[in-house]
Design an enzyme around this catalytic site. Structure first.
Site, short mmCIF file in Angstrom:
data_model
loop_
_atom_site.label_atom_id
_atom_site.label_comp_id
_atom_site.label_asym_id
_atom_site.label_seq_id
_atom_site.Cartn_x
_atom_site.Cartn_y
_atom_site.Cartn_z
N ARG A 79 0.86 -1.19 0.00
CA ARG A 79 0.00 0.00 0.00
C ARG A 79 0.89 1.24 0.00
O ARG A 79 2.10 1.15 0.19
CB ARG A 79 -0.93 0.02 1.22
CG ARG A 79 -0.18 -0.29 2.50
CD ARG A 79 -0.72 0.38 3.70
NE ARG A 79 -0.62 1.82 3.60
CZ ARG A 79 0.51 2.50 3.79
NH1 ARG A 79 1.66 1.87 4.06
NH2 ARG A 79 0.53 3.81 3.68
N GLY A 80 0.23 2.41 -0.14
CA GLY A 80 0.98 3.66 -0.25
C GLY A 80 1.18 3.96 -1.73
O GLY A 80 1.55 3.08 -2.51
N ALA A 81 0.92 5.22 -2.10
CA ALA A 81 0.83 5.54 -3.53
C ALA A 81 2.05 5.14 -4.36
O ALA A 81 1.91 4.42 -5.36
CB ALA A 81 0.53 7.04 -3.69
N ARG A 118 -7.18 -0.76 -6.95
CA ARG A 118 -7.61 0.33 -6.06
C ARG A 118 -7.73 1.59 -6.93
O ARG A 118 -6.91 1.80 -7.82
CB ARG A 118 -6.61 0.56 -4.92
CG ARG A 118 -6.57 -0.57 -3.90
CD ARG A 118 -5.69 -0.22 -2.71
NE ARG A 118 -6.38 0.63 -1.76
CZ ARG A 118 -5.77 1.26 -0.74
NH1 ARG A 118 -4.46 1.12 -0.57
NH2 ARG A 118 -6.45 2.01 0.11
N GLN A 137 -2.59 2.53 9.95
CA GLN A 137 -1.29 2.66 9.27
C GLN A 137 -0.32 3.51 10.10
O GLN A 137 0.89 3.30 10.04
CB GLN A 137 -1.47 3.28 7.88
CG GLN A 137 -2.15 2.37 6.86
CD GLN A 137 -3.64 2.58 6.81
OE1 GLN A 137 -4.27 2.92 7.82
NE2 GLN A 137 -4.24 2.36 5.66
N ASP A 158 -2.11 10.69 -2.17
CA ASP A 158 -2.41 9.65 -3.15
C ASP A 158 -2.65 10.25 -4.53
O ASP A 158 -2.52 9.57 -5.54
CB ASP A 158 -3.62 8.84 -2.70
CG ASP A 158 -3.23 7.96 -1.53
OD1 ASP A 158 -3.22 8.47 -0.39
OD2 ASP A 158 -2.87 6.79 -1.76
N ASN A 216 -5.74 12.34 0.15
CA ASN A 216 -4.88 11.51 1.00
C ASN A 216 -5.77 10.75 1.98
O ASN A 216 -6.99 10.89 2.00
CB ASN A 216 -3.85 12.38 1.73
CG ASN A 216 -2.76 11.55 2.38
OD1 ASN A 216 -2.16 10.69 1.74
ND2 ASN A 216 -2.52 11.74 3.66
N LYS A 217 -5.13 9.94 2.79
CA LYS A 217 -5.84 9.09 3.76
C LYS A 217 -6.88 9.88 4.55
O LYS A 217 -6.62 11.00 4.99
CB LYS A 217 -4.81 8.46 4.70
CG LYS A 217 -5.37 7.63 5.83
CD LYS A 217 -6.28 6.51 5.36
CE LYS A 217 -5.62 5.59 4.36
NZ LYS A 217 -6.60 4.62 3.77
#
Ligand code: MRU
Length: 351
Positions: free
Chosen positions: A48-50, A107, A210, A251, A261-262
């Protein structure tokens, strides 16, 4: 340590990842060998993570192309041995196209994933070696980007808040979310290395933690002093004067400077604006999406209700409760002090 990479062993090529679902209790590597395994790992946030998603997508295409090439070799060998047993001739192109689509759609929010997939897929006509070379080039670019962002971001933080920065970060933006180093967290660790960090608060990042699980783990590994706070405490800690700046990743950065973003980032941005402290975003150019005008144009991933309705495997809500679970939010550009990329500092609106 690279948190995602390409490996080859006796069973053939694979994408090796740190299984982020097992941290912080267990450091476990996974070897992904099929498109279905890569898509599944992306969907359940094992990777995960862009920037890491971009690399995973590109390597996923390389894996699919390599597998198709291996199939073709096996088919030709079978044909040479016995023309009657060769039955897998048709549909190779369609299969590869379906793999590319599946990876691309694993995603929706981080622009890096579709970009990484498209970049590698564009090399399919040149053969599997060319696809892999493209994917590895992306991996190497993300590694170099992290180093560039760390230096530029650390300079900016010191310029804005002085030589003993007290920061708050959200979600995970370290090596786990990239390949090595990170985005916002690379700035934090660089400040620590320079002796210019007084401390950092990791916002826990409900519902999948996270911040509490991954950022805290990375900060502990890097021996950076940190505290963990519940997400809702962020704006109050800022109001109480315990935070000099918010620093987090993205992201997708839209053409007008809106930052996706998150979920929870927007609340921190509002808190930072109210407290009069900088709200800083650190992301590679691969996350800047000039083709998307504003945050309202970005598909925001909605995740499963169970992530919100329970905690650590236990249901915490009454029967019949429903959930709202957007995985990301949009911070409007007027709340963003600066966006640091590997090449520049963008100031969406001077504030
Ligand atoms: O759902 P996740 O964990 O993939 O969300 C990740 C984030 O929102 C990160 O902040 C973002 O990708 C920046 S990664 C350096």
């Amino acid at each position: 340590m690279r948190t995602i990479d390409w490996v080859s062993d006796a069973d053939g090529p694979a994408i090796e990842i740190v299984d982020q679902t097992a941290l912080p209790d267990t450091t476990r590597m996974l070897r992904l060998r099929t498109t279905a395994e890569v898509v599944d790992a992306i969907a359940r946030l094992a990777v995960r993570g862009a920037p890491a998603l971009g690399v995973a997508g590109a390597l996923g295409v390389a894996l699919a192309a390599a597998r198709d090439a291996a199939r073709a070799v096996a088919r030709d060998a079978a044909r040479a041995g016995d023309a009657g047993t060769a039955g897998d001739g048709g549909g190779a192109e369609e299969r590869l196209a379906a793999d590319v689509e599946a990876l691309r759609g694993a995603r929706p929010t981080a622009v890096n994933l579709a970009r990484g997939v498209d970049r590698a897929a564009a090399r399919i006509p040149a053969g599997p070696a060319a696809v892999l070379a493209e994917a590895l080039a992306l991996r190497d670019e993300e590694i170099a980007s992290s180093a560039a962002m760390a230096a530029r971001g650390a300079d900016l933080v010191t310029e804005l808040v002085g030589p003993a920065a007290r920061l708050l970060t959200h979600c995970n933006t370290g090596g786990l979310a990239t390949v090595t180093g990170g985005t916002a967290l690379a700035v934090v660790t660089e400040l620590h290395r320079r002796g210019a960090l007084a401390g950092v608060i990791a916002s826990e990042t409900r519902p999948l933690l996270q911040g509490a699980r991954l950022t805290a783990w990375e900060l502990r590994e890097a021996k950076v002093p940190f505290r963990v706070a519940v997400d809702g405490a962020g704006p109050f800690l800022m109001a109480r004067g315990e935070v000099d700046a918010v620093i987090l990743g993205a992201d997708r950065i839209c053409a007008n400077g809106d930052v996706v973003n998150k979920v929870g980032s927007y609340a921190h941005a509002l808190g930072a604006a109210r407290a009069g402290i900088p709200f800083l975003v650190v992301a590679p150019e691969s996350t800047v999406d000039d083709a998307t005008a504003t945050g309202a144009d970005v598909p925001i991933e909605d995740r499963a209700a169970g992530e919100v309705l329970g905690f650590a495997g236990h249901r915490t809500t009454p029967d019949g409760a429903e959930a709202a679970n957007p995985a990301f939010d949009v911070t409007p550009h007027d709340l963003v002090t600066a966006i640091v990329t590997d090449r520049r500092v963008i100031r969406p609106t001077a504030r």
